[in-house]
Design a protein around this motif. Structure first.
Motif, short mmCIF file in Angstrom:
data_model
loop_
_atom_site.label_atom_id
_atom_site.label_comp_id
_atom_site.label_asym_id
_atom_site.label_seq_id
_atom_site.Cartn_x
_atom_site.Cartn_y
_atom_site.Cartn_z
N GLN A 139 0.82 -1.19 0.13
CA GLN A 139 0.13 0.11 0.07
C GLN A 139 0.74 1.26 -0.01
N TYR A 140 1.96 1.17 0.90
CA TYR A 140 2.91 2.44 0.82
C TYR A 140 3.98 2.37 -0.09
N VAL A 141 3.95 1.71 -1.10
CA VAL A 141 5.39 1.54 -1.99
C VAL A 141 5.80 2.76 -2.43
N VAL A 142 4.94 3.69 -2.64
CA VAL A 142 5.17 5.14 -3.24
C VAL A 142 6.11 5.69 -2.24
N ILE A 143 5.74 5.62 -1.08
CA ILE A 143 6.67 6.25 0.18
C ILE A 143 7.73 5.57 0.30
N ALA B 44 9.85 15.21 18.42
CA ALA B 44 8.50 15.42 18.92
C ALA B 44 7.32 14.91 18.02
N ALA B 45 7.49 15.28 16.86
CA ALA B 45 6.59 14.76 15.71
C ALA B 45 6.32 13.39 15.55
N SER B 46 7.66 12.70 15.57
CA SER B 46 7.66 11.27 15.55
C SER B 46 6.83 10.51 16.66
N ILE B 47 7.03 11.17 18.07
CA ILE B 47 6.41 10.51 19.19
C ILE B 47 5.13 10.64 18.94
N ASN B 48 4.27 11.95 18.47
CA ASN B 48 3.03 12.14 18.18
C ASN B 48 2.44 10.92 17.38
N PHE B 49 3.12 10.65 16.09
CA PHE B 49 2.72 10.01 15.30
C PHE B 49 2.64 8.45 15.67
N ILE B 65 5.12 3.47 9.95
CA ILE B 65 5.42 4.15 8.34
C ILE B 65 5.76 5.54 8.32
N ALA B 66 4.88 6.40 9.07
CA ALA B 66 5.25 7.90 9.09
C ALA B 66 6.29 8.25 9.80
N ALA B 67 6.57 7.49 10.91
CA ALA B 67 7.72 7.74 11.82
C ALA B 67 9.08 7.41 10.94
N LEU B 68 9.02 6.29 10.14
CA LEU B 68 10.16 5.78 9.31
C LEU B 68 10.45 6.85 8.40
#
Lengths: 169, 105
Positions: A139-143, B44-49, B65-68
């Protein structure tokens, strides 16, 4: 008993995070700043462990503590010598910065306190690395590909900038 | 409920980290110190995510994935910023941001 141990170690992790951040921001010696940053990043990795994600905690230690902190150390060694006396601080600027950061702190704190956080109606409880890997390649391959491209471009840009800029030697 | 199982604990911690980083960005003049403070704000943003991922999100892989992604962007940003610091020091013999004012009108 295990709950007590977990709580105590949680407060230790929180203390490492906050104390490290204070050292990273407030200490005069730039090298102490980097050490404080490393302490704070290790604390954040501990928080990620408490948030059920050992994989991201491992990546945090590997990338932040292992790579970024070391890169900052190299930048310190390649720039200003440490024995030079630091220029005096401007008290007006310090006060202004503290005031501005304090205002943002109050705003964000009130925002956090007043908001009613509601969990999603349906939740899956599968925090395993397998799931992350599966999602990263479907799903997140673009990222995933975008991260690779970003790192490649950043690497080229860093080489070009550090070698003397456009048209330089 | 213990403190480490509540969303608000993590959110307040992230607010503290973010504001310490903001104070550092505003008050420091050494370019490397500013970079260190920006790293604190990104964390701080990573902790929130991660906290929203743990307590609210419908699927628990999204926030990780957002944190990565934040980590990768921070690594790229650090590489670029450090090369800029080296180039600036070579040109100005200083990394004090108040002396980098050649474009001042």
């Amino acid at each position: 008993m295990s709950l007590l141990i977990a709580t105590i170690s949680f407060y230790l992790v929180v203390a490492a995070t906050v104390v490290g951040a204070v050292i990273a921001v407030a200490a005069r010696n730039i090298f102490h700043n980097v050490l404080g940053l490393a302490l704070s990043l290790i604390g954040v990795a501990g928080l990620f462990l408490y948030l059920n994600s050992p994989f991201v905690a491992l990546m945090q230690i590997l990338i932040y503590v292992g790579a970024i902190t070391i890169a900052i150390c190299f930048a310190i060694m390649l720039s200003q010598p440490l024995y030079l006396p630091a220029p005096p601080r401007n008290p007006l600027k310090i006060q202004g910065a503290a005031f501005g950061a304090g205002l943002v702190f109050i705003f964000l704190g009130l925002l956090t306190r007043q908001t009613l956080w509601t969990p999603a109606a349906e939740r899956v409880h599968d925090w395993s690395i397998t799931t992350i890997g599966h999602y990263l390649l479907t799903q997140y391959v673009v990222i995933f590909e975008l991260i690779s491209l970003l790192l490649l471009v950043a690497m080229l840009g860093a080489i070009v900038t550090a070698r003397g800029g456009r048209g330089g030697a | 409920m213990p403190a480490f199982n509540q969303l608000n604990t993590y959110l307040y911690l992230a607010v503290i980290l973010f504001c310490l980083g903001l104070y550092g960005v505003l008050s420091r003049r050494n370019l490397i110190a500013v970079l260190i403070s920006v790293e604190l704000m990104l964390n701080a943003a990573s902790i929130n995510f991660m906290a929203f991922n743990r307590f609210l999100a419908p699927h628990p892989a999204v926030g990780q994935i957002a944190a990565l992604f934040i980590m990768a962007v921070a690594a790229a940003e650090a590489a670029i910023a450090l090369s800029i610091i080296v180039a600036l020091y070579r040109k100005l013999k200083s990394i004090n941001i108040e002396q980098a004012n050649e474009l001042r009108g």
